[in-house]
Structure formats: C-alpha cells, structure tokens
Design a protein around this motif. Sequence first.
Motif, short mmCIF file in Angstrom:
data_model
loop_
_atom_site.label_atom_id
_atom_site.label_comp_id
_atom_site.label_asym_id
_atom_site.label_seq_id
_atom_site.Cartn_x
_atom_site.Cartn_y
_atom_site.Cartn_z
N PHE A 21 0.82 -1.21 0.00
CA PHE A 21 0.00 0.00 0.00
C PHE A 21 0.85 1.26 0.00
N SER A 22 2.00 1.21 0.63
CA SER A 22 2.79 2.43 0.81
C SER A 22 3.90 2.63 -0.21
N MET A 23 4.25 1.61 -0.97
CA MET A 23 5.30 1.74 -1.99
C MET A 23 4.70 1.50 -3.37
N LYS A 24 5.17 2.26 -4.33
CA LYS A 24 4.61 2.17 -5.68
C LYS A 24 5.10 0.94 -6.44
N SER A 25 6.29 0.46 -6.13
CA SER A 25 6.91 -0.59 -6.93
C SER A 25 7.20 -1.83 -6.08
N LEU A 26 6.92 -2.98 -6.66
CA LEU A 26 7.27 -4.23 -5.98
C LEU A 26 8.77 -4.41 -5.88
N VAL A 27 9.51 -3.76 -6.75
CA VAL A 27 10.98 -3.82 -6.67
C VAL A 27 11.44 -3.18 -5.36
N TYR A 28 10.84 -2.05 -5.00
CA TYR A 28 11.19 -1.39 -3.73
C TYR A 28 10.80 -2.26 -2.54
N VAL A 29 9.67 -2.91 -2.64
CA VAL A 29 9.23 -3.82 -1.57
C VAL A 29 10.25 -4.95 -1.42
N LEU A 30 10.66 -5.54 -2.53
CA LEU A 30 11.63 -6.63 -2.48
C LEU A 30 12.95 -6.15 -1.89
N ILE A 31 13.41 -4.97 -2.28
CA ILE A 31 14.64 -4.41 -1.71
C ILE A 31 14.51 -4.25 -0.21
N PHE A 32 13.38 -3.74 0.25
CA PHE A 32 13.16 -3.57 1.69
C PHE A 32 13.16 -4.91 2.40
N LEU A 33 12.45 -5.89 1.83
CA LEU A 33 12.37 -7.21 2.48
C LEU A 33 13.73 -7.90 2.54
N VAL A 34 14.51 -7.79 1.47
CA VAL A 34 15.85 -8.38 1.46
C VAL A 34 16.73 -7.67 2.49
N ALA A 35 16.62 -6.34 2.54
CA ALA A 35 17.40 -5.58 3.52
C ALA A 35 17.02 -6.00 4.94
N TRP A 36 15.74 -6.26 5.17
CA TRP A 36 15.30 -6.70 6.49
C TRP A 36 15.92 -8.05 6.86
N GLU A 37 15.97 -8.95 5.90
CA GLU A 37 16.59 -10.25 6.16
C GLU A 37 18.08 -10.09 6.47
N PHE A 38 18.76 -9.21 5.75
CA PHE A 38 20.17 -8.94 6.05
C PHE A 38 20.32 -8.33 7.45
N TYR A 39 19.40 -7.44 7.81
CA TYR A 39 19.40 -6.87 9.17
C TYR A 39 19.30 -7.99 10.21
N GLU A 40 18.39 -8.94 9.99
CA GLU A 40 18.24 -10.04 10.93
C GLU A 40 19.51 -10.89 11.01
N VAL A 41 20.16 -11.11 9.88
CA VAL A 41 21.36 -11.95 9.86
C VAL A 41 22.53 -11.28 10.57
N PHE A 42 22.78 -10.02 10.23
CA PHE A 42 24.01 -9.37 10.69
C PHE A 42 23.86 -8.54 11.97
N LEU A 43 22.68 -8.04 12.23
CA LEU A 43 22.52 -7.16 13.40
C LEU A 43 21.65 -7.75 14.49
N ARG A 44 21.06 -8.89 14.24
CA ARG A 44 20.24 -9.56 15.25
C ARG A 44 20.71 -11.00 15.43
N PRO A 45 21.82 -11.19 16.13
CA PRO A 45 22.34 -12.56 16.29
C PRO A 45 21.39 -13.48 17.07
N ASP A 46 20.43 -12.89 17.77
CA ASP A 46 19.47 -13.71 18.52
C ASP A 46 18.43 -14.35 17.60
N VAL A 47 18.29 -13.86 16.37
CA VAL A 47 17.34 -14.42 15.41
C VAL A 47 18.01 -15.58 14.67
#
Length: 77
Positions: A21-47
């Motif tokens: 709803f908030s982003m115009k492009s699915l490409v931006y959504v995918l970039i955000f989701l991939v970035a979130w997964e990288f955040y979980e891997v590298f900055l959240r060792p508890d996950v």
Amino acid sequence: MSKAVDCWTLGHFLLGLFLGFSMKSLVYVLIFLVAWEFYEVFLRPDVKETLSNRIVDLIVGILGASLSQLVFQGVLA
C-alpha cells in the motif's frame, strides 16, 4: 510447524500488505524485504532462521505486497 514456516510468517505477510500500500513498486518492496533479512542476519544474532525460512519470508512478503497493490488498484480504478 516446519522450519520454513514459523510464527513470524504471518507477520512478514502483513508487512508485505503494508508495504504494498505504501510503496509504488514491488521492486522497492523486495529491496526492503531483502534488507530486512540482512538486518536479521548481521545485526540480530538472537534471530536464528533457516535459509528456507528466509526464502519463505521473502515470498510471503511479496505475495502480501502484490495482493495489496491489486486491491488498491481495484479500489481506485
């Protein structure tokens, strides 16, 4: 539950709905989701997630975003 689907799978789907709803492009959504997964891997060792779970998280997020964009476009058309 299997290792690919966990209690956060629904959360990733809902996040995808919101991002669709908030982003115009699915490409931006995918970039955000991939970035979130990288955040979980590298900055959240508890996950601790399996690769299959990370892939499912991306898929359900994109499905949620796609659904919300279809609904949003249908409502405004």
